[in-house]
Motif scaffolding. Sequence first.
Motif, PDB file in Angstrom:
ATOM      1  N   TYR A 192      27.817  14.841  -4.461  1.00 37.95           N
ATOM      2  CA  TYR A 192      28.380  13.694  -3.759  1.00 37.95           C
ATOM      3  C   TYR A 192      29.789  14.036  -3.271  1.00 37.95           C
ATOM      4  O   TYR A 192      30.585  14.624  -4.024  1.00 37.95           O
ATOM      5  N   SER A 251      31.804   9.407  -0.313  1.00 38.41           N
ATOM      6  CA  SER A 251      30.574   8.673  -0.628  1.00 38.41           C
ATOM      7  C   SER A 251      30.701   7.942  -1.959  1.00 38.41           C
ATOM      8  O   SER A 251      30.215   6.818  -2.106  1.00 38.41           O
ATOM      9  N   ALA A 279      23.223   4.229  -0.176  1.00 35.55           N
ATOM     10  CA  ALA A 279      23.731   5.192   0.803  1.00 35.55           C
ATOM     11  C   ALA A 279      23.014   5.046   2.140  1.00 35.55           C
ATOM     12  O   ALA A 279      23.641   5.113   3.206  1.00 35.55           O
TER      13      ALA A 279
END
Length: 353
Positions: free
Chosen positions: A160, A164, A184
């Motif tokens: 990640y 994010s 996401a």
Amino acid sequence: MRVFIQIPCLNEEQTLPLVLAGIPTHIDGVDEIHILIVDDGSTDRTVEVARELGVEHFVYHTRNMGLARSFRDGVDYALQHGADIVVNTDGDNQYPQERIADLVQPILRGEADIVIGDRQTKTIAHFSPFKKLMQGVGSAVVNFAAETDLPDAASGFRAYSHESLIRLNVVTQFSYCMETIIQAGNKRLRIASVPVTTNPKTRESRLFKNIFQHMGRSAQAIMRSYVMFKPHAVFLTLGALFFIGAAIPFGRFIVLTAMGVAGDHIQSLILGSAMLVGALLSIALLVISDMLRTNRTLVEDALERIKLLQYAPDRTLDPRQVTAAEGAQHPSLTVSAVAVEARTPSQHRATRG
């Protein structure tokens, strides 16, 4: 560029040395590689083994809190220590740690925000045909909910980006895997997939007792996330189905009334009324869920801003050392200090060394 590799552990003293031995010590484009052990209430020598093998970063749970909480606490610790990328792997040595370098490259190149290791489940020898089938079905459902095209949505071998993780919020108590993908996807983060192989099985999963429990809990997490992000699709569909269900018996009753025999078919009127009530309730739930979605969006926006302040680069300073003059020159330092000092004793203990 600082990469944190977090390893959630629950009594992994036997397999942890294999995991640590496979983690690369150098990755092109990365300046620092740190290993973080999230001890989820282990009762064996997991922590001692990790220390003996040179691990310096630890998050401790005094009792077993589950994979989702371990992931969340590990991410919190990594971001507090300046992580630009967080890689998650397992302590049972399921994943090929040497592929971590390949996992982070799409993020380093700016091509993805999240990268997931595709275990190619159809080729895993110890997976039964039924489990392979369910893995495919589960990935298809998640892809539908997230509007993505991932071959292995359940894989926990992931990388990640810092950005994010600022935007994602883990609320489930079971596993973060499905929830973070759906979040996401609906937040339009870029998700990539890298094919990997898996190591031989070392033990049975401790996350669930059997595949049916896993399916049930995963379905619950998927449904909750889907309703959270797409309430219109859920409740408009339910409302339309109930309305059709009401129209059919009502229409039948009207026809029978015109024929003069409706008195013998009053049950059509009762069924239609029940279906109409269901349609009205669906519309009411749609209105409520839409207002909740608006509120959630505002709360998440506020959380993102708080995280940006809390995990700012200058936050590596000890908040208790920030003077009034420094606070005036750097307002973010003062906000970060408050954010850290506000922790309660019941929260996890994180230490280095």
